[in-house]
Design an enzyme around this catalytic site. Structure first.
Site, PDB file in Angstrom:
ATOM      1  N   GLY A  22      -0.412  99.895 104.328  1.00 35.74           N
ATOM      2  CA  GLY A  22       0.620  99.437 105.278  1.00 35.74           C
ATOM      3  C   GLY A  22       0.495  97.979 105.689  1.00 35.74           C
ATOM      4  N   GLY A  23      -0.517  97.280 105.159  1.00 35.54           N
ATOM      5  CA  GLY A  23      -0.710  95.887 105.558  1.00 35.54           C
ATOM      6  C   GLY A  23       0.189  94.905 104.839  1.00 35.54           C
ATOM      7  NE  ARG A  74     -10.566 102.641  94.530  1.00 32.94           N
ATOM      8  CZ  ARG A  74     -10.936 101.469  94.009  1.00 32.94           C
ATOM      9  NH1 ARG A  74     -10.963 101.316  92.712  1.00 32.94           N
ATOM     10  NH2 ARG A  74     -11.262 100.457  94.779  1.00 32.94           N
ATOM     11  CG  PHE A 104      -2.780  95.621  85.853  1.00 33.63           C
ATOM     12  CD1 PHE A 104      -2.969  95.805  84.494  1.00 33.63           C
ATOM     13  CD2 PHE A 104      -3.711  96.167  86.731  1.00 33.63           C
ATOM     14  CE1 PHE A 104      -4.068  96.504  84.008  1.00 33.63           C
ATOM     15  CE2 PHE A 104      -4.817  96.865  86.256  1.00 33.63           C
ATOM     16  CZ  PHE A 104      -4.996  97.035  84.894  1.00 33.63           C
ATOM     17  CB  SER A 112     -11.743  98.618  79.967  1.00 31.68           C
ATOM     18  OG  SER A 112     -11.455  98.498  81.340  1.00 31.68           O
ATOM     19  CE1 TYR A 154       5.323 103.844  86.612  1.00 30.39           C
ATOM     20  CE2 TYR A 154       6.831 101.986  86.504  1.00 30.39           C
ATOM     21  CZ  TYR A 154       5.606 102.527  86.878  1.00 30.39           C
ATOM     22  OH  TYR A 154       4.673 101.747  87.505  1.00 30.39           O
ATOM     23  N   GLY A 196      13.299 101.845  92.833  1.00 32.09           N
ATOM     24  CA  GLY A 196      13.422 100.896  91.719  1.00 32.09           C
ATOM     25  C   GLY A 196      12.847  99.580  92.210  1.00 32.09           C
ATOM     26  N   PRO A 197      13.318  98.450  91.684  1.00 30.78           N
ATOM     27  CG  PRO A 197      14.514  96.837  90.500  1.00 30.78           C
ATOM     28  CD  PRO A 197      14.351  98.312  90.642  1.00 30.78           C
TER      29      PRO A 197
END
Ligand code: HXC
Ligand code: NAP
Length: 291
Positions: A22-23, A74, A104, A112, A154, A196-197
């Site tokens: 939220g930052g 996480r 990204f 990797s 997507y 979307g964008p």
């Protein structure tokens, strides 16, 4: 017009809402609108200085109360600690908005295993960590609650060049729909928004980097011919976490100006034909007899 706030004053009065990530970006914009509607908001992510700065600005802008908590989504222990801190401060949590993400663009063969892990970790593991901790708490306390997950279009089509994100968002969508059924008996609703964008620094720097931005022309892919306004998303999110949507459960609401359907439609690219070209095409099509 689409920058107008939608819900009536105090629509979220006294609700305590946790917005992960939220930052910055969309999380910040949604948090701001929730505060304007009377909610108390907790923002949580890795960078405490960013969160504290945002909390200060949002309190000044809205007069509301914001609690900033450092948390890596996480890490389940950190997630539990975050929940404890919220209960200590506000006595309850009403809404969990899983918004934190990592993403990204990259050809998949360049990734990797750690690059896969980091995105899946933030998006999918982060979402199930908070969902599990908060869900257990609500069930134990016999408290009703609302979960809202931010996915993307997507999540159901998949997408090249953002494969870890596509896998993770698909998992979040499955989680949303599964728990909408399983936890409804506890009064817990689960829904998702698929944007979307919507321009944010976080997304644009990683998905539409400067040298490619002009070439990618994101608005051109959208039938409505523009990107989204943050208030449009905030309006939808506020509705979905409010009691006005009490009967909406297991839904994924797309807000993308028609972008993903344009990509899916067989003939979407015929937009480029001029009326004259259509005249020629029509003549030929009408003339196609007997085959
Ligand atoms: C290939 C990359 C890479 C790149 C990182 N990695 N960037 N691999 N191409 N461009 C690899 C690293 O080499 C490393 O693997 C592993 O990923 C972890 O990278 P770190 O930099 O150590 O991770 P970390 O510092 O935790 O940063 C996480 C991050 C970063 C996800 C990489 O971008 C981040 O902090 N993002 C948070 C904000 C964000 O992404 N916002 C955008 C959300 S937009 P090795 O093996 O080399 O160690 C979004 C929109 C979707 O989701 C839909 C749009 C329409
Ligand atoms: P953003 O500003 O980069 O937001 C991502 C947030 O996630 C950041 O605040 C970041 O804060 C937080 N975060 C990352 N890793 C974390 C971790 N391990 N633990 C806790 N928090 C973490 O990007 P955005 O565009 O607003 O994206 C918000 C949401 O919208 C995401 O779910 C994204 O997938 C979705 N979305 C965006 C678009 C778009 O066009 N912008 C489109 C579709 C979907 P820290 O760095 O402080 O941890």
């Amino acid at each position: 017009m689409y920058n107008e706030p939608m819900l009536k004053d105090n629509a979220l009065k006294d609700k305590v809402i946790l917005v992960t990530g939220g930052g910055t970006g969309l999380g910040r914009s949604m948090s701001k609108y929730f505060l304007q509607l009377g909610a108390k908001v907790v923002i949580a992510s890795r960078k405490l200085p960013v969160l504290e700065q945002t909390a200060k600005e949002l309190e000044e802008e809205t007069g509301g109360t914001v609690l900033a908590l450092e948390c890596d989504v996480r890490n389940y222990l950190e997630v539990e600690k975050t929940l404890q801190a919220i209960i200590e401060k506000f006595g309850k949590l009403d809404v969990l908005l899983n918004n934190a993400a990592g993403n990204f663009i990259s050809p998949t063969e360049r990734l990797s295993p750690k690059a896969f892990d980091v995105v899946i970790g933030i998006v999918l593991q982060g979402t199930y960590n908070f969902t599990l901790a908060v869900g257990k708490h609500w069930i134990e306390q016999k408290q009703r609650g609302t979960i809202l997950n931010i996915v993307t279009t997507y999540a159901w089509t998949g997408s090249p060049y953002v494969v870890p994100s596509a896998c993770a968002k698909a998992g979040v969508l499955a989680l949303t729909r599964s728990l909408a059924v399983e936890w409804a008996k506890y009064g817990i609703r689960s829904n998702a928004i698929a944007p979307g964008p919507f321009p944010t620094k976080g997304a644009w720097d990683r998905l539409f980097p400067e040298p490619l931005r002009e070439m990618m022309k994101v608005e051109k892919k959208v039938p409505l011919g523009r990107v989204g306004e943050h208030q449009e998303l905030a309006n939808l999110a506020a509705y979905l976490v409010s009691d006005f949507s009490s009967y909406v459960n297991g839904e994924v609401m797309t807000i993308d100006g028609g972008e993903w359907l344009k990509g899916a439609g067989e003939f979407s690219h015929l937009d480029i034909l001029t009326p004259e070209m259509w005249d020629v095409a029509e003549k030929m099509v009408r003339g196609a007899k007997g085959s």
